[in-house]
Write a protein that holds these residues in place. Structure first.
Motif, PDB file in Angstrom:
ATOM      1  N   VAL A   1      -9.401  55.239  -8.332  1.00 26.80           N
ATOM      2  CA  VAL A   1      -8.559  54.770  -9.449  1.00 26.80           C
ATOM      3  C   VAL A   1      -8.088  53.343  -9.155  1.00 26.80           C
ATOM      4  CG1 VAL A   1      -6.360  55.086 -10.678  1.00 26.80           C
ATOM      5  CG2 VAL A   1      -7.814  57.068 -10.219  1.00 26.80           C
ATOM      6  N   GLN A   2      -7.614  53.126  -7.931  1.00 26.95           N
ATOM      7  CA  GLN A   2      -7.134  51.784  -7.537  1.00 26.95           C
ATOM      8  C   GLN A   2      -8.260  50.751  -7.667  1.00 26.95           C
ATOM      9  OE1 GLN A   2      -3.931  50.696  -5.740  1.00 26.95           O
ATOM     10  NE2 GLN A   2      -4.853  48.707  -6.175  1.00 26.95           N
ATOM     11  N   ARG A   3      -9.464  51.123  -7.231  1.00 28.66           N
ATOM     12  CA  ARG A   3     -10.591  50.174  -7.288  1.00 28.66           C
ATOM     13  C   ARG A   3     -10.932  49.806  -8.726  1.00 28.66           C
ATOM     14  NH1 ARG A   3     -14.369  53.131  -3.148  1.00 28.66           N
ATOM     15  NH2 ARG A   3     -13.536  52.285  -1.218  1.00 28.66           N
ATOM     16  N   ILE A   4     -10.924  50.797  -9.612  1.00 24.02           N
ATOM     17  CA  ILE A   4     -11.385  50.547 -10.985  1.00 24.02           C
ATOM     18  C   ILE A   4     -10.286  49.905 -11.825  1.00 24.02           C
ATOM     19  CG2 ILE A   4     -12.236  51.650 -13.112  1.00 24.02           C
ATOM     20  CD1 ILE A   4     -13.524  53.774 -11.139  1.00 24.02           C
ATOM     21  N   LEU A   5      -9.032  50.355 -11.641  1.00 19.68           N
ATOM     22  CA  LEU A   5      -7.943  49.848 -12.501  1.00 19.68           C
ATOM     23  C   LEU A   5      -7.181  48.685 -11.860  1.00 19.68           C
ATOM     24  CD1 LEU A   5      -6.441  53.174 -13.949  1.00 19.68           C
ATOM     25  CD2 LEU A   5      -8.260  51.718 -14.875  1.00 19.68           C
ATOM     26  N   GLY A   6      -7.386  48.462 -10.543  1.00 23.55           N
ATOM     27  CA  GLY A   6      -6.667  47.368  -9.876  1.00 23.55           C
ATOM     28  C   GLY A   6      -5.190  47.674  -9.712  1.00 23.55           C
ATOM     29  N   ARG A   7      -4.822  48.938  -9.795  1.00 23.73           N
ATOM     30  CA  ARG A   7      -3.445  49.362  -9.543  1.00 23.73           C
ATOM     31  C   ARG A   7      -3.467  50.796  -9.017  1.00 23.73           C
ATOM     32  NH1 ARG A   7      -2.427  53.412 -12.856  1.00 23.73           N
ATOM     33  NH2 ARG A   7      -3.113  53.379 -15.019  1.00 23.73           N
ATOM     34  N   ALA A   8      -2.349  51.201  -8.392  1.00 20.82           N
ATOM     35  CA  ALA A   8      -2.283  52.562  -7.852  1.00 20.82           C
ATOM     36  C   ALA A   8      -2.264  53.576  -8.998  1.00 20.82           C
ATOM     37  CB  ALA A   8      -1.022  52.715  -7.016  1.00 20.82           C
ATOM     38  N   PRO A   9      -2.757  54.795  -8.737  1.00 22.57           N
ATOM     39  CA  PRO A   9      -2.637  55.847  -9.759  1.00 22.57           C
ATOM     40  C   PRO A   9      -1.173  56.182 -10.030  1.00 22.57           C
ATOM     41  CG  PRO A   9      -3.843  56.650  -7.805  1.00 22.57           C
ATOM     42  CD  PRO A   9      -3.431  55.256  -7.513  1.00 22.57           C
ATOM     43  N   ARG A  10      -0.899  56.695 -11.257  1.00 22.75           N
ATOM     44  CA  ARG A  10       0.479  57.065 -11.597  1.00 22.75           C
ATOM     45  C   ARG A  10       0.928  58.271 -10.775  1.00 22.75           C
ATOM     46  NH1 ARG A  10      -1.951  55.678 -16.679  1.00 22.75           N
ATOM     47  NH2 ARG A  10      -0.653  54.339 -17.967  1.00 22.75           N
ATOM     48  N   THR A  11       2.242  58.350 -10.534  1.00 19.54           N
ATOM     49  CA  THR A  11       2.805  59.444  -9.743  1.00 19.54           C
ATOM     50  C   THR A  11       3.115  60.647 -10.636  1.00 19.54           C
ATOM     51  OG1 THR A  11       5.039  58.664 -10.146  1.00 19.54           O
ATOM     52  CG2 THR A  11       3.924  57.809  -8.171  1.00 19.54           C
ATOM     53  N   PHE A  12       3.379  61.794  -9.996  1.00 19.12           N
ATOM     54  CA  PHE A  12       3.805  62.967 -10.769  1.00 19.12           C
ATOM     55  C   PHE A  12       5.156  62.701 -11.419  1.00 19.12           C
ATOM     56  CE2 PHE A  12       5.796  66.921 -11.767  1.00 19.12           C
ATOM     57  CZ  PHE A  12       4.769  67.619 -12.378  1.00 19.12           C
ATOM     58  N   ALA A  13       6.045  62.013 -10.709  1.00 22.66           N
ATOM     59  CA  ALA A  13       7.381  61.727 -11.267  1.00 22.66           C
ATOM     60  C   ALA A  13       7.250  60.906 -12.557  1.00 22.66           C
ATOM     61  CB  ALA A  13       8.227  60.981 -10.234  1.00 22.66           C
ATOM     62  N   ASP A  14       6.313  59.978 -12.578  1.00 21.92           N
ATOM     63  CA  ASP A  14       6.081  59.166 -13.772  1.00 21.92           C
ATOM     64  C   ASP A  14       5.594  60.053 -14.930  1.00 21.92           C
ATOM     65  OD1 ASP A  14       5.524  56.141 -14.672  1.00 21.92           O
ATOM     66  OD2 ASP A  14       3.920  57.420 -15.430  1.00 21.92           O
ATOM     67  N   TRP A  15       4.658  60.960 -14.624  1.00 24.34           N
ATOM     68  CA  TRP A  15       4.163  61.878 -15.671  1.00 24.34           C
ATOM     69  C   TRP A  15       5.324  62.722 -16.223  1.00 24.34           C
ATOM     70  CZ3 TRP A  15       4.338  67.106 -16.416  1.00 24.34           C
ATOM     71  CH2 TRP A  15       3.604  67.595 -17.509  1.00 24.34           C
ATOM     72  N   ALA A  16       6.157  63.240 -15.302  1.00 20.05           N
ATOM     73  CA  ALA A  16       7.272  64.111 -15.725  1.00 20.05           C
ATOM     74  C   ALA A  16       8.225  63.332 -16.635  1.00 20.05           C
ATOM     75  CB  ALA A  16       8.002  64.657 -14.506  1.00 20.05           C
TER      76      ALA A  16
ATOM     77  N   VAL B   1       1.374  66.247  -3.639  1.00 20.21           N
ATOM     78  CA  VAL B   1       2.680  66.735  -4.110  1.00 20.21           C
ATOM     79  C   VAL B   1       2.579  68.261  -4.194  1.00 20.21           C
ATOM     80  CG1 VAL B   1       4.503  66.376  -5.828  1.00 20.21           C
ATOM     81  CG2 VAL B   1       2.629  64.745  -5.685  1.00 20.21           C
ATOM     82  N   THR B   2       3.553  68.968  -3.650  1.00 21.84           N
ATOM     83  CA  THR B   2       3.504  70.436  -3.688  1.00 21.84           C
ATOM     84  C   THR B   2       4.060  70.936  -5.026  1.00 21.84           C
ATOM     85  OG1 THR B   2       5.740  70.793  -2.844  1.00 21.84           O
ATOM     86  CG2 THR B   2       3.990  70.451  -1.198  1.00 21.84           C
ATOM     87  N   PRO B   3       3.743  72.183  -5.396  1.00 25.26           N
ATOM     88  CA  PRO B   3       4.337  72.755  -6.620  1.00 25.26           C
ATOM     89  C   PRO B   3       5.868  72.745  -6.559  1.00 25.26           C
ATOM     90  CG  PRO B   3       2.483  74.082  -5.926  1.00 25.26           C
ATOM     91  CD  PRO B   3       2.705  73.072  -4.840  1.00 25.26           C
ATOM     92  N   ARG B   4       6.443  73.033  -5.391  1.00 20.29           N
ATOM     93  CA  ARG B   4       7.911  73.024  -5.281  1.00 20.29           C
ATOM     94  C   ARG B   4       8.462  71.616  -5.570  1.00 20.29           C
ATOM     95  NH1 ARG B   4      10.384  77.013  -2.522  1.00 20.29           N
ATOM     96  NH2 ARG B   4       8.566  77.440  -1.231  1.00 20.29           N
ATOM     97  N   GLU B   5       7.775  70.598  -5.034  1.00 18.79           N
ATOM     98  CA  GLU B   5       8.217  69.212  -5.298  1.00 18.79           C
ATOM     99  C   GLU B   5       8.043  68.844  -6.777  1.00 18.79           C
ATOM    100  OE1 GLU B   5       7.187  67.290  -0.894  1.00 18.79           O
ATOM    101  OE2 GLU B   5       5.616  67.394  -2.423  1.00 18.79           O
ATOM    102  N   ARG B   6       6.953  69.330  -7.381  1.00 18.53           N
ATOM    103  CA  ARG B   6       6.725  69.022  -8.808  1.00 18.53           C
ATOM    104  C   ARG B   6       7.834  69.627  -9.670  1.00 18.53           C
ATOM    105  NH1 ARG B   6       0.759  71.056  -8.839  1.00 18.53           N
ATOM    106  NH2 ARG B   6       0.506  70.385  -6.705  1.00 18.53           N
ATOM    107  N   ALA B   7       8.215  70.864  -9.352  1.00 17.09           N
ATOM    108  CA  ALA B   7       9.303  71.507 -10.115  1.00 17.09           C
ATOM    109  C   ALA B   7      10.592  70.695  -9.956  1.00 17.09           C
ATOM    110  CB  ALA B   7       9.498  72.937  -9.630  1.00 17.09           C
ATOM    111  N   ALA B   8      10.859  70.229  -8.728  1.00 16.59           N
ATOM    112  CA  ALA B   8      12.086  69.454  -8.479  1.00 16.59           C
ATOM    113  C   ALA B   8      12.045  68.124  -9.244  1.00 16.59           C
ATOM    114  CB  ALA B   8      12.251  69.208  -6.978  1.00 16.59           C
ATOM    115  N   MET B   9      10.857  67.510  -9.323  1.00 19.84           N
ATOM    116  CA  MET B   9      10.743  66.221 -10.045  1.00 19.84           C
ATOM    117  C   MET B   9      10.977  66.409 -11.544  1.00 19.84           C
ATOM    118  SD  MET B   9       7.553  64.421  -8.152  1.00 19.84           S
ATOM    119  CE  MET B   9       7.563  64.198  -6.383  1.00 19.84           C
TER     120      MET B   9
END
Ligand SMILES: NC(=O)c1ccc[n+]([C@@H]2O[C@H](COP(=O)([O-])OP(=O)(O)OC[C@H]3O[C@@H](n4cnc5c(N)ncnc54)[C@H](OP(=O)(O)O)[C@@H]3O)[C@@H](O)[C@H]2O)c1
Length: 271
Positions: A248-263, A187-195
């Motif tokens: 992360v996927q191997r250890i938690l059995g799910r995909a890592p969280r997205t930047f949009a989710d964090w925001a 994810v680029t900084p510009r995309e993070r700002a938009a999210m």
């Protein structure tokens, strides 16, 4: 008993919460007082003064260690003297990709590997939570100023790092492993700002800083080699730094969280 250093920090605080919820006995360690869940002991101690760790380590079995202080061997000797047998180190991707710039983290890794304890090393890339540095400017005038606006990196949510650490501390089979921790995609900084703007429901303007402007700002709160290493990663990442890790996927059995989710979860800081 599991000792968690950095109990006031973004990873450590969440890790204490997860372990306590799983009914583990936990000691949260930091220099400042930490608001901790009921039943969790707080130990005020300084990793830069290994002798101050004695009480926290006495009778503990495992240690979540972050890179702080100058003498990792003295910290690990205190841990062994207290009865600790396992250590999970929160290192940094840079210890592998740029060992010269990240020599502090690399020295902690060497000490952990040579400690005689069962060890696991976590090497996260940049944290999604670094975007908290934009909060003041977004609150003031809905603007983000950052360098390298179109360079994408797979930033990792500190909550995912804490969840990975909780699994490793509670289950066998991770000794002698080094895990690379990233988010699900670049994810680029510009995309993070938009999210952040999307989660706010208001447009956030992106202003690209020059490398020099960003460097001047970084030197206010980080040492020069780390600022240079960080700028190199942000501006000219190597293939290894852009790669999405499967760990992360191997250890938690799910995909890592997205930047949009964090925001979305942290949007109150930007209002
Ligand atoms: N941000 C990133 O992009 C990134 C990327 C890779 C790796 N990392 C590493 O991840 C680690 C944690 O990051 P974070 O975001 O959780 O940081 P954070 O939120 O600033 O937390 C750092 C924690 O470390 C504690 N601490 C610092 N110096 C200490 C000392 N001398 N003795 C005892 N405790 C000390 C702080 O507590 P007190 O101040 O109360 O002592 C705080 O709880 C850092 O070591 C960092 O190098 C970060």
């Amino acid at each position: 008993m599991i000792v968690v250093t950095g109990a006031t920090g973004k990873v450590g605080h969440e890790l204490v919460r997860l372990l306590s919820e799983a009914e583990e006995q936990v000691t949260g360690l930091s220099r400042q007082p930490a608001p901790l869940p009921e039943g969790v002991r707080h130990s005020p101690a300084d990793l830069a003064e290994p002798a101050s760790l004695k009480e926290a380590f006495e009778g503990a079995e495992a240690l979540f260690l972050l890179v702080a202080g100058e003498d990792p061997r003295a910290i690990l000797d205190m841990a062994k003297a207290g009865g600790i047998r396992r250590v999970v180190l929160l290192s940094s991707q840079g210890a592998g990709t740029r060992p010269q710039a990240y020599r502090h983290a690399a020295a902690f890794e060497d000490a952990v590997r040579g400690s005689g304890l069962d060890w696991t090393i976590l090497r996260p890339g940049g944290f999604t939570s670094n975007a908290f540095a934009w909060a003041e400017q977004i609150r003031a005038d809905r603007t983000v100023a950052a360098p390298f606006g179109d360079v994408g990196l797979p930033t990792i949510d500190p909550a995912d790092i804490a969840e990975v650490a909780a699994v490793i501390l509670r289950e066998a089979g991770h000794a002698g492993r080094t895990y690379e921790l990233t988010g699900p995609g670049p994810v680029t900084p510009r995309e993070r700002a938009a999210m952040i703007g999307e989660a706010l429901g208001a447009a956030v303007r992106f202003v690209e800083q020059t490398r020099e402007e960003a460097r001047t700002q970084m030197l206010q709160f980080m040492p020069e080699p780390i600022a240079e290493g960080t700028l190199a990663i942000l501006g000219e990442p190597t293939a290894a730094e852009q790669k999405v890790s499967p760990d992360v996927q191997r250890i938690l059995g799910r995909a890592p969280r997205t930047f949009a989710d964090w925001a979305a979860r942290n949007i109150a800081a930007f209002r």
